[in-house]
Design an enzyme around this catalytic site. Structure first.
Site, PDB file in Angstrom:
ATOM      1  N   HIS A  34       2.283   7.226   6.075  1.00  0.00           N
ATOM      2  CA  HIS A  34       2.680   6.396   7.214  1.00  0.00           C
ATOM      3  C   HIS A  34       3.682   5.347   6.740  1.00  0.00           C
ATOM      4  CE1 HIS A  34       2.101   4.715  11.254  1.00  0.00           C
ATOM      5  NE2 HIS A  34       2.097   3.518  10.689  1.00  0.00           N
ATOM      6  N   ASP A  36       6.037   2.204   7.869  1.00  0.00           N
ATOM      7  CA  ASP A  36       6.204   1.170   8.890  1.00  0.00           C
ATOM      8  C   ASP A  36       7.561   0.495   8.752  1.00  0.00           C
ATOM      9  OD1 ASP A  36       3.630   1.062  10.304  1.00  0.00           O
ATOM     10  OD2 ASP A  36       2.809   0.530   8.339  1.00  0.00           O
TER      11      ASP A  36
HETATM   12  C1  DX5 Z   1       0.970  -2.849  11.413  1.00  0.00           C
HETATM   13  C2  DX5 Z   1       1.356  -1.502  10.875  1.00  0.00           C
HETATM   14  C3  DX5 Z   1       0.261  -0.774  10.198  1.00  0.00           C
HETATM   15  C4  DX5 Z   1      -0.331  -1.461   8.998  1.00  0.00           C
HETATM   16  C5  DX5 Z   1      -1.812  -1.224   9.063  1.00  0.00           C
HETATM   17  O1  DX5 Z   1       1.953  -3.318  12.251  1.00  0.00           O
HETATM   18  O2  DX5 Z   1       1.836  -0.668  11.916  1.00  0.00           O
HETATM   19  O3  DX5 Z   1       0.608   0.568   9.888  1.00  0.00           O
HETATM   20  O4  DX5 Z   1       0.158  -0.992   7.767  1.00  0.00           O
HETATM   21  O5  DX5 Z   1      -2.411  -1.975   8.096  1.00  0.00           O
HETATM   22  P1  DX5 Z   1      -3.986  -2.075   7.918  1.00  0.00           P
HETATM   23  O6  DX5 Z   1      -4.487  -0.677   7.725  1.00  0.00           O
HETATM   24  O7  DX5 Z   1      -4.124  -2.940   6.738  1.00  0.00           O
HETATM   25  O8  DX5 Z   1      -4.521  -2.702   9.191  1.00  0.00           O
HETATM   26 ZN    ZN Z   2       2.104   1.535  11.514  1.00  0.00          ZN
END
Ligand code: DX5
Ligand code: ZN
Length: 225
Positions: A34, A36
């Site tokens: 994933h 971001d």
């Molecule tokens: C937040 C991102 C997520 C983030 C999730 O805006 O879209 O993908 O990395 O992080 P965790 O798993 O730590 O909540």
């Molecule tokens: Zn994300």
């Protein structure tokens, strides 16, 4: 037994040793990575863009699941495709002509996705679901890793699962934010197919075990159909 797709978020990885984190994911049960992308406009944070994605592309065979938290995504779709994205998810709240954007992503041969902020109801997508490969339900406000899971996200997953099944569609449900083994189990029971996990995976004493635990959640158990 239908195992859950796990998408570790590299936002929580050590950026000074990104190749090590990718190697961990490559060796794990995770099927996706994933990624971001944040623009500092749609969300109050800036992460990284094309050069990082291109740099890590040769390091793994896993599916690149690119989550765009940016305004005006249409301008950059081709670049993300060239950088190595397999799937591109855009935000409902950031797209003025969502149907066109989703068609453009499919037109490049990639899978599309629509992300919904916590405040956005899943019912808004009802008519569009046949044009959507995946719906990403944000279970935190986007912009940062390490936040707490918003409990009402579970109801959104249940509602969306029921609608997707009612229409007999293959559309996937992905959840992003505050996912760990406990919230993950509840989410899969509610009907999620894909779990994104950042801080849980990379903050774990064994990221490989954390990923395996999530992947072993059984998607076919507890479903109504
Ligand atoms: C937040 C991102 C997520 C983030 C999730 O805006 O879209 O993908 O990395 O992080 P965790 O798993 O730590 O909540
Ligand atoms: Zn994300």
């Amino acid at each position: 037994m239908s195992s859950t797709i796990v998408a570790p978020s590299i936002l929580a990885a050590d950026f000074a040793n990104l190749s090590q984190s990718i190697a961990t994911i490559e060796a794990s049960a995770a099927e996706w990575v994933h990624i971001d992308v944040m623009d500092g406009v749609f969300v109050p944070n800036i992460s990284f863009g094309f050069p990082i994605i291109s740099a890590i592309r040769p390091l793994t065979q896993k599916v690149f699941d690119v989550h765009l938290m940016i305004e005006d995504a249409d301008r950059y779709l081709e670049e993300f495709c060239k950088a190595g994205a397999d799937r591109i998810t855009v935000h409902y709240e950031a797209c003025r002509h969502l149907d066109r954007t989703l068609a453009a992503i499919r037109g490049m041969g990639l899978k599309n996705g629509v992300a919904l902020n916590p405040h956005t109801p899943v019912s808004l997508l009802r008519h569009m679901l046949p044009s959507i490969d995946m719906v990403l339900i944000m279970s935190v406000n986007p912009g940062y890793g390490g936040q707490s899971f918003i409990p009402y996200s579970l109801t959104k997953v249940e509602e969306l699962r029921a609608e997707i099944d009612r229409q007999g569609l293959p559309t996937l449900i992905e959840i992003d934010g505050g996912v760990n083994q406990s919230t993950g189990a509840q989410l899969v029971r509610a009907g999620a197919d894909v779990l994104v996990a950042g801080s849980y995976v990379f903050g774990h004493s064994s990221p490989l075990e954390a990923i395996r635990g999530l992947s072993e959640l059984d998607r076919s158990a507890g479903r109504l159909v």
